[in-house]
Scaffold this motif. Structure first.
Motif, PDB file in Angstrom:
ATOM      1  N   VAL A   1     -31.682 -10.227  -0.499  1.00  0.00           N
ATOM      2  CA  VAL A   1     -32.331 -10.843   0.581  1.00  0.00           C
ATOM      3  C   VAL A   1     -33.016 -10.020   1.437  1.00  0.00           C
ATOM      4  N   VAL A   2     -32.225  -8.811   1.787  1.00  0.00           N
ATOM      5  CA  VAL A   2     -32.681  -7.958   2.848  1.00  0.00           C
ATOM      6  C   VAL A   2     -33.643  -6.652   2.271  1.00  0.00           C
ATOM      7  N   THR A   3     -33.828  -6.940   1.011  1.00  0.00           N
ATOM      8  CA  THR A   3     -34.614  -5.920   0.219  1.00  0.00           C
ATOM      9  C   THR A   3     -35.857  -6.456  -0.316  1.00  0.00           C
ATOM     10  N   GLU A   4     -35.831  -7.660  -0.582  1.00  0.00           N
ATOM     11  CA  GLU A   4     -36.994  -8.582  -1.176  1.00  0.00           C
ATOM     12  C   GLU A   4     -37.736  -9.331  -0.374  1.00  0.00           C
ATOM     13  N   ASN A   5     -36.887  -9.928   0.578  1.00  0.00           N
ATOM     14  CA  ASN A   5     -37.396 -11.050   1.586  1.00  0.00           C
ATOM     15  C   ASN A   5     -37.784 -10.660   2.870  1.00  0.00           C
ATOM     16  N   LEU A   6     -38.796  -9.632   2.819  1.00  0.00           N
ATOM     17  CA  LEU A   6     -39.155  -8.912   3.933  1.00  0.00           C
ATOM     18  C   LEU A   6     -40.661  -9.379   4.506  1.00  0.00           C
ATOM     19  N   PRO A   7     -40.829  -9.582   5.518  1.00  0.00           N
ATOM     20  CA  PRO A   7     -42.289  -9.634   6.234  1.00  0.00           C
ATOM     21  C   PRO A   7     -42.927  -8.410   6.122  1.00  0.00           C
ATOM     22  N   PRO A   8     -44.263  -8.465   6.409  1.00  0.00           N
ATOM     23  CA  PRO A   8     -45.119  -7.108   6.311  1.00  0.00           C
ATOM     24  C   PRO A   8     -44.592  -6.295   7.420  1.00  0.00           C
ATOM     25  N   GLN A   9     -44.563  -4.859   7.166  1.00  0.00           N
ATOM     26  CA  GLN A   9     -44.121  -3.961   8.152  1.00  0.00           C
ATOM     27  C   GLN A   9     -45.042  -4.074   9.295  1.00  0.00           C
ATOM     28  N   PRO A  10     -44.367  -3.711  10.605  1.00  0.00           N
ATOM     29  CA  PRO A  10     -45.220  -3.584  11.829  1.00  0.00           C
ATOM     30  C   PRO A  10     -46.600  -2.871  11.873  1.00  0.00           C
ATOM     31  N   ASN A  11     -47.430  -3.323  12.471  1.00  0.00           N
ATOM     32  CA  ASN A  11     -48.576  -2.349  12.640  1.00  0.00           C
ATOM     33  C   ASN A  11     -48.321  -0.966  13.005  1.00  0.00           C
ATOM     34  N   SER A  12     -48.957   0.115  12.219  1.00  0.00           N
ATOM     35  CA  SER A  12     -49.043   1.472  12.660  1.00  0.00           C
ATOM     36  C   SER A  12     -47.425   1.884  12.750  1.00  0.00           C
ATOM     37  N   TYR A  13     -46.633   1.397  12.049  1.00  0.00           N
ATOM     38  CA  TYR A  13     -45.238   1.543  12.262  1.00  0.00           C
ATOM     39  C   TYR A  13     -44.873   2.976  12.024  1.00  0.00           C
ATOM     40  N   GLN A  14     -45.563   3.729  11.090  1.00  0.00           N
ATOM     41  CA  GLN A  14     -45.165   5.240  10.839  1.00  0.00           C
ATOM     42  C   GLN A  14     -45.833   6.004  11.912  1.00  0.00           C
ATOM     43  N   GLU A  15     -46.962   5.543  12.514  1.00  0.00           N
ATOM     44  CA  GLU A  15     -47.500   6.377  13.789  1.00  0.00           C
ATOM     45  C   GLU A  15     -46.823   6.181  14.962  1.00  0.00           C
ATOM     46  N   ILE A  16     -45.981   5.172  15.273  1.00  0.00           N
ATOM     47  CA  ILE A  16     -45.179   4.737  16.237  1.00  0.00           C
ATOM     48  C   ILE A  16     -43.887   5.379  16.101  1.00  0.00           C
ATOM     49  N   ARG A  17     -43.470   5.666  14.896  1.00  0.00           N
ATOM     50  CA  ARG A  17     -42.210   6.513  14.807  1.00  0.00           C
ATOM     51  C   ARG A  17     -42.429   7.805  14.948  1.00  0.00           C
ATOM     52  N   GLU A  18     -43.468   8.430  14.588  1.00  0.00           N
ATOM     53  CA  GLU A  18     -44.000  10.017  15.276  1.00  0.00           C
ATOM     54  C   GLU A  18     -44.098  10.129  16.544  1.00  0.00           C
ATOM     55  N   THR A  19     -44.801   9.068  17.044  1.00  0.00           N
ATOM     56  CA  THR A  19     -44.845   9.011  18.502  1.00  0.00           C
ATOM     57  C   THR A  19     -43.447   9.263  19.459  1.00  0.00           C
TER      58      THR A  19
END
Length: 375
Positions: A332-350
């Motif tokens: 459930v928690v690895t296959e039933n996922l919505p699209p990832q947040p916009n720009s999530y990698q850039e947000i993490r780096e920020t």
């Protein structure tokens, strides 16, 4: 006649369940991805470019007995359409001041409750993105949990309460929004706390938020205790305040559970997530009031606009806590996922201090719905 309606006025209408009709003139894909919602909100989409020659096609769809608000991305298009509608309908029509940008960034403060022995808890509801963040008052000092980048909202409210913001705490390294913790700490001489297991790549000084650490502050001696609860991230840490409130960050929500994949390590972290939800939290007092960092649906807000439930209630009602089979939970928690947040990698780096976007770039990075939960 046209009049502007602020994001705060819209937020208050949503919370009070006042009827409001919204004509959203953004492109269809933007509207379908993210829009103003609420139990008393009715909306329709008609792109601005389809009304350049007039609003005759939508006039018949406008209700006679409700306030009408025109919304667009940044304001200009909604003013143009509102003027035409007002003339065609011969009535006042509102436009969203600042457009959907201001809706995305508005925080509405609500009083959650008072603490035994003194102190108060306030929840800031970001209706436009489903974020929840908190201010805890103790005497003339305040702590903020999971602060957002729109720091002026906290500063204005702190001035109202006559408190100094000295303690800034992130429950984890966020991937869906830019933290305001570090900038508030630097601006006001406060201390920024972050779980060390999430801070391996950060480029700035922080105070480690380690399991069992207690932050005691203010004249009311409010106590914030760190409780290690990995799964959304490897460092995710919950906070227990005066043994009354449980701040769960992005691990546990009212109607769902956190996703473990935003650092690309879902298979590695799903076991931690299950252990936190099905073991660690079960050892806590089930009367603790859960205050999460996000909500997914407007029905989660009570009549005052607050989002909360006891831990025991969630073990009875939250579907993410009812999956007994471990294999099924993993699926459930690895296959039933919505699209990832916009720009999530850039947000993490920020949030690591590796990237320094300007204000316009920050806005664009965050635009869109909350996507931190398992569907």
């Amino acid at each position: 006649m046209i009049e502007k309606m602020s994001a705060k006025q819209v937020a208050q209408k949503v919370i009070a369940k006042e009827n409001l009709f919204i004509l959203d003139v953004r492109n269809e894909d933007a509207y379908e991805d993210w829009k103003i919602e609420g139990p008393s909100i009715e909306s329709m989409n008609k792109p601005y470019f389809e009304m350049l020659d007039g609003v005759e096609e939508v006039v018949g769809d406008i209700p006679a007995e409700q306030d009408v608000l025109v919304a667009c991305a940044k304001e200009g298009s909604s003013m143009f359409v509102a003027e035409q509608l007002a003339e065609a309908l011969d009535r006042t029509v509102y436009y969203l001041e600042g457009g959907m940008k201001t809706w995305s960034e508005h925080l509405e403060p609500v009083h959650v409750g008072d603490l035994e022995g003194g102190g108060s808890v306030y929840q800031f509801v970001r209706l436009g993105k489903g974020c929840l963040t908190y201010m805890i008052k103790s005497g003339n000092e305040a702590a903020i949990i999971d602060p957002l980048r729109m720091v002026n909202h906290y500063e204005d409210f702190a001035e109202e309460l006559n408190v100094e913001v000295l303690h800034l705490i992130d429950t984890h390294l966020h991937a869906d929004h830019i933290s305001g913790g570090r900038r508030l700490a630097e601006k006001h001489g406060g201390t920024y706390h972050l779980p060390p297991k999430d801070a391996g790549e950060v480029q700035f000084h922080y105070e480690p938020l380690e399991d069992g650490k207690v932050i005691t502050f203010g004249a009311d001696q409010v106590k914030i205790r760190a409780f290690y609860s990995p799964g959304h991230t490897i460092g995710s840490t919950s906070l227990i305040v005066n043994e009354t409130y449980l701040f769960t960050g992005d691990i546990l929500f009212i109607d769902s559970i956190g996703r473990p994949d935003l650092a690309g390590l879902a298979e590695d972290w799903v076991g931690d997530l299950r252990e936190t939800l099905y073991d660690r939290y079960k050892q806590l007092d089930q009367n603790l009031m859960v205050l999460p960092a996000h909500f997914a649906k407007m029905k989660e807000l009570d009549e005052k606009g607050r989002v909360f439930a006891t831990l025991g209630e969630l073990y009875q009602e939250n579907h993410g806590l009812q999956i007994e089979d471990e294999g099924e939970f993993r699926r459930v928690v690895t296959e039933n996922l919505p699209p990832q947040p916009n720009s999530y990698q850039e947000i993490r780096e920020t949030n690591m201090g590796k990237r320094e976007p300007n204000e316009e770039e920050e806005t664009e990075m965050e635009i869109g719905p909350n996507r931190c939960a398992v569907s």
